[in-house]
Design a protein around this motif. Structure first.
Motif, mmCIF file in Angstrom:
data_model
loop_
_atom_site.group_PDB
_atom_site.id
_atom_site.type_symbol
_atom_site.label_atom_id
_atom_site.label_comp_id
_atom_site.label_asym_id
_atom_site.label_seq_id
_atom_site.Cartn_x
_atom_site.Cartn_y
_atom_site.Cartn_z
ATOM 1 N N VAL A 95 -6.576 5.481 -9.290
ATOM 2 C CA VAL A 95 -6.009 5.365 -10.384
ATOM 3 C C VAL A 95 -5.661 4.032 -11.073
ATOM 4 C CG1 VAL A 95 -4.419 7.571 -9.944
ATOM 5 C CG2 VAL A 95 -3.570 5.598 -9.313
ATOM 6 N N LEU A 96 -5.500 3.743 -12.303
ATOM 7 C CA LEU A 96 -5.769 2.448 -12.827
ATOM 8 C C LEU A 96 -4.637 2.523 -13.877
ATOM 9 C CD1 LEU A 96 -8.813 3.442 -12.493
ATOM 10 C CD2 LEU A 96 -9.154 0.827 -12.699
ATOM 11 N N ALA A 97 -4.174 1.235 -14.164
ATOM 12 C CA ALA A 97 -3.289 0.791 -15.099
ATOM 13 C C ALA A 97 -3.898 -0.158 -15.960
ATOM 14 C CB ALA A 97 -1.844 0.503 -14.629
ATOM 15 N N LEU A 98 -3.899 -0.330 -17.330
ATOM 16 C CA LEU A 98 -4.500 -1.199 -17.824
ATOM 17 C C LEU A 98 -3.553 -1.735 -19.228
ATOM 18 C CD1 LEU A 98 -7.918 0.550 -18.393
ATOM 19 C CD2 LEU A 98 -7.281 -1.033 -16.863
ATOM 20 N N PRO A 99 -2.518 -2.697 -18.821
ATOM 21 C CA PRO A 99 -1.721 -2.950 -19.858
ATOM 22 C C PRO A 99 -2.192 -4.285 -20.583
ATOM 23 C CG PRO A 99 -0.968 -3.937 -17.849
ATOM 24 C CD PRO A 99 -2.180 -2.984 -17.288
ATOM 25 N N SER A 100 -1.754 -4.529 -21.926
ATOM 26 C CA SER A 100 -2.233 -5.557 -22.581
ATOM 27 C C SER A 100 -1.083 -5.951 -23.640
ATOM 28 C CB SER A 100 -3.525 -5.456 -23.273
ATOM 29 O OG SER A 100 -3.612 -4.374 -24.268
ATOM 30 N N LEU A 101 -0.940 -7.086 -23.978
ATOM 31 C CA LEU A 101 -0.055 -7.419 -25.241
ATOM 32 C C LEU A 101 -0.427 -8.824 -25.778
ATOM 33 C CD1 LEU A 101 2.853 -7.454 -26.556
ATOM 34 C CD2 LEU A 101 3.760 -9.081 -24.666
ATOM 35 N N SER A 102 -0.361 -8.529 -27.159
ATOM 36 C CA SER A 102 -1.014 -9.811 -27.938
ATOM 37 C C SER A 102 0.037 -10.234 -29.020
ATOM 38 C CB SER A 102 -2.406 -9.527 -28.657
ATOM 39 O OG SER A 102 -2.205 -8.629 -29.415
ATOM 40 N N TYR A 112 -2.237 -19.185 -34.462
ATOM 41 C CA TYR A 112 -1.801 -19.184 -32.887
ATOM 42 C C TYR A 112 -1.760 -17.858 -32.311
ATOM 43 C CZ TYR A 112 0.014 -23.474 -35.092
ATOM 44 O OH TYR A 112 0.174 -24.651 -35.752
ATOM 45 N N ASP A 113 -2.118 -17.818 -31.210
ATOM 46 C CA ASP A 113 -2.110 -16.516 -30.450
ATOM 47 C C ASP A 113 -1.795 -16.574 -29.031
ATOM 48 O OD1 ASP A 113 -4.969 -16.251 -28.685
ATOM 49 O OD2 ASP A 113 -5.415 -17.492 -30.797
ATOM 50 N N LEU A 114 -1.434 -15.503 -28.586
ATOM 51 C CA LEU A 114 -0.902 -15.204 -27.143
ATOM 52 C C LEU A 114 -1.252 -14.003 -26.523
ATOM 53 C CD1 LEU A 114 0.524 -16.155 -24.271
ATOM 54 C CD2 LEU A 114 2.685 -15.239 -25.676
ATOM 55 N N SER A 115 -1.941 -13.892 -25.293
ATOM 56 C CA SER A 115 -2.326 -12.433 -25.049
ATOM 57 C C SER A 115 -2.300 -12.539 -23.551
ATOM 58 C CB SER A 115 -3.621 -12.145 -25.555
ATOM 59 O OG SER A 115 -4.549 -13.038 -24.798
ATOM 60 N N VAL A 116 -1.737 -11.343 -23.142
ATOM 61 C CA VAL A 116 -1.819 -11.153 -21.600
ATOM 62 C C VAL A 116 -2.419 -9.494 -21.325
ATOM 63 C CG1 VAL A 116 0.103 -12.661 -21.132
ATOM 64 C CG2 VAL A 116 0.499 -10.235 -21.641
ATOM 65 N N GLY A 117 -3.098 -9.798 -20.289
ATOM 66 C CA GLY A 117 -3.392 -8.236 -19.930
ATOM 67 C C GLY A 117 -3.881 -8.054 -18.565
ATOM 68 N N ASP A 134 -4.800 -11.499 -16.587
ATOM 69 C CA ASP A 134 -5.162 -12.583 -17.611
ATOM 70 C C ASP A 134 -4.229 -12.853 -18.557
ATOM 71 O OD1 ASP A 134 -7.970 -12.875 -16.380
ATOM 72 O OD2 ASP A 134 -8.246 -10.827 -17.329
ATOM 73 N N ALA A 135 -3.930 -14.220 -18.647
ATOM 74 C CA ALA A 135 -3.144 -14.861 -19.986
ATOM 75 C C ALA A 135 -3.854 -15.845 -20.539
ATOM 76 C CB ALA A 135 -1.555 -15.193 -19.050
ATOM 77 N N ARG A 152 -7.198 -24.210 -26.443
ATOM 78 C CA ARG A 152 -6.822 -23.040 -25.676
ATOM 79 C C ARG A 152 -6.738 -23.125 -24.094
ATOM 80 N NH1 ARG A 152 -6.997 -18.152 -27.586
ATOM 81 N NH2 ARG A 152 -7.586 -18.937 -29.414
ATOM 82 N N GLY A 153 -5.810 -22.334 -23.799
ATOM 83 C CA GLY A 153 -5.746 -22.594 -22.254
ATOM 84 C C GLY A 153 -5.668 -20.925 -21.563
ATOM 85 N N THR A 154 -6.159 -20.997 -20.293
ATOM 86 C CA THR A 154 -6.316 -19.642 -19.862
ATOM 87 C C THR A 154 -5.716 -19.558 -18.285
ATOM 88 O OG1 THR A 154 -8.516 -19.683 -19.097
ATOM 89 C CG2 THR A 154 -7.974 -18.688 -21.267
ATOM 90 N N LEU A 155 -5.152 -18.506 -17.887
ATOM 91 C CA LEU A 155 -5.033 -18.378 -16.309
ATOM 92 C C LEU A 155 -5.321 -16.653 -15.929
ATOM 93 C CD1 LEU A 155 -3.584 -19.261 -13.890
ATOM 94 C CD2 LEU A 155 -1.473 -18.153 -14.584
ATOM 95 N N SER A 156 -6.147 -16.910 -15.030
ATOM 96 C CA SER A 156 -6.794 -15.520 -14.701
ATOM 97 C C SER A 156 -6.624 -15.282 -13.084
ATOM 98 C CB SER A 156 -8.384 -15.107 -14.969
ATOM 99 O OG SER A 156 -8.827 -16.319 -14.162
ATOM 100 N N ILE A 157 -6.198 -14.152 -12.712
ATOM 101 C CA ILE A 157 -5.976 -13.721 -11.317
ATOM 102 C C ILE A 157 -6.930 -12.547 -11.014
ATOM 103 C CG2 ILE A 157 -4.576 -13.276 -9.361
ATOM 104 C CD1 ILE A 157 -2.222 -14.660 -10.675
ATOM 105 N N SER A 158 -8.049 -12.586 -9.957
ATOM 106 C CA SER A 158 -8.813 -11.358 -9.966
ATOM 107 C C SER A 158 -8.972 -11.020 -8.244
ATOM 108 C CB SER A 158 -10.120 -11.804 -10.574
ATOM 109 O OG SER A 158 -10.696 -12.739 -10.180
#
Length: 431
Positions: A95-102, A112-117, A134-135, A152-158
């Motif tokens: 089962v998977l959960a795929l949340p996102s917000l922008s 300007y933009d901000l996104s997390v998912g 990801d953010a 642009r700045g990014t932070l990812s955990i995988s």
């Protein structure tokens, strides 16, 4: 009575004179010379003959203040999926959960933009994993009509699924968690015939431990790197839609520890240079192709430097709001990973996607991909091909039903093959 008649005659004369003067004053307007705002002189003064809908015709219009725009444009979604994966003689249920917000804001000079998912999964036997988190934050600012600043700045955990593909041994229970942070800044300027872009970047990547079935672990800190880079691009406008360009990058990598198999750090600098053409037809069509060379210069003289051909291509076709076609070819020169005696890795990847809005409540999707990677310093190659299709059915303004199927085949240089079929069904809630 005679006096009164004379008075009336003089009044009529005065009236005729006034009418004649008024007609003479109106002649320029009939001839097309008069403007409602006036020319600023005599009876044509802007504030004497102004447009009654304007408060002050002589005033220079000011841009609207930025605080009049909405604070943010908010979008969010939450996808819930159930998937079945068949491959290598096993069947897995997840089962998977795929949340996102922008959040986005447009201003007078940019935006300007901000996104997390993310993608979070849990198997039927209770194993939970952060597949991706990801953010990203960024923005653009128009310094003037021809100069734009961007950052642009990014932070990812995988964390990879060790049972998918051929990257991990069969006794790996848990792949390492990888954390990457990047920062980029650029400035572009339109010089008329030329377009110039300068950019810089910095990145930090850290690896966790690999966990095996017997609970033992392997330290991957030797893959931790800090990177710095600069680059630039110069384009020449051949025609209104066609631009020829040259592009170059230099990226320095610093490792925390020595490679266990080579006994030295793989610190070095990668130089890339390419030339190509870009064609753009408004927002409907964009084509780009480029080719060049990459050279990896290692700091330690005991590690052999290498060169690689690099290719790039891009296709974006959006004929209307119901159809979208995209394709991309990329070349990546990167770290060797955990392959013994390797000093680098070169990967060529091609991806394509298509989406069609059949009607207001049904959207069809398709995708395909291919990649080939070669490990430098070790006789190791890998090829991967994939294809898939999906559909989204609109149940309501905020709810979609989704269905997806993906097939992937991987082949290593040693002849190991894996086939994987994934079917996923679910629902997506969105703004």
């Amino acid at each position: 009575m005679a006096v009164r008649a004379g008075t009336r005659q003089r009044a009529r004369a005065h009236g005729l004179t006034a009418l004649l003067l008024a007609c003479l004053w109106c002649v320029p307007a009939w001839a097309g010379e008069f403007t409602i705002s006036g020319d600023g002189s005599g009876y044509s003064n802007r504030d004497l003959a102004n447009d009654p809908t304007l408060v002050c015709a002589a005033c220079v219009p000011a841009p609207p203040p930025e605080n009049d725009t909405p604070l943010f444009d908010l979008d969010w979604s939450l996808g819930l999926r159930g998937s079945v994966t068949e491959g290598d003689g096993t069947t897995r249920y997840e089962v998977l959960a795929l949340p996102s917000l922008s959040l986005k804001q447009q201003t007078v000079r940019g935006g300007y933009d901000l996104s997390v998912g993310g993608e979070l999964s849990k198997t039927a036997d209770g194993e939970a994993r952060i597949d991706a988190l990801d953010a990203e934050v960024g923005g653009t600012y128009e310094l003037d009509s021809v100069t734009t600043l961007a950052g642009r700045g990014t932070l990812s955990i995988s964390q990879d699924d060790p049972r998918s593909g051929t990257d991990y041994a069969s006794n790996v229970a848990s792949a390492p968690i990888v954390v990457t942070g990047t920062g980029e800044a650029s400035v572009t300027r339109d010089l008329g015939l030329f377009d110039v872009e300068l950019r810089s970047k910095a990145a930090r990547t850290g690896y966790g431990n690999t966990v095996y079935d017997d609970a033992s672990t392997t330290d991957n800190s030797f893959q931790n790197t800090t990177s710095y880079g600069v680059g630039g691009r110069v384009g020449v406008k051949v025609t209104p839609g066609l631009t020829a360009f040259v592009d170059g990058d230099a990226t320095a990598d610093q490792y925390d520890a020595a490679s266990p198999s080579l006994g030295v750090k793989l610190d070095g600098t990668t130089y890339e240079a390419r030339a190509g053409l870009n064609f753009k037809l408004r927002e409907t069509l964009e084509l780009e192709g480029s080719a060049g060379l990459a050279y990896r210069d290692f700091k330690d003289a005991g590690v052999e430097d290498f060169t690689a051909a690099i290719y790039g291509a891009k296709v974006v076709f959006v004929p209307d709001e119901t159809v979208s076609l995209t394709g991309e070819l990329t070349t990546t020169v990167s770290a060797p990973g955990t392959t013994a005696s390797a000093s680098g890795k070169v990967e060529y990847a091609a991806t394509g996607s298509a989406a069609v809005q059949v009607n207001p409540w049904l959207r069809l999707r398709a995708k395909a991909g291919w990649s080939y990677s070669e490990t430098i310093g070790a006789d190791s190659t890998e090829q991967t091909a994939s294809a898939g299709a999906g559909a989204d059915y609109l149940l309501s303004a905020m709810t979609d039903l989704t269905a997806d199927y993906t097939y992937t085949r991987s082949l290593t240089g040693t002849g190991t093959e894996t086939d994987e079929h994934v079917v996923a069904l679910g629902v997506t809630f969105h703004r």
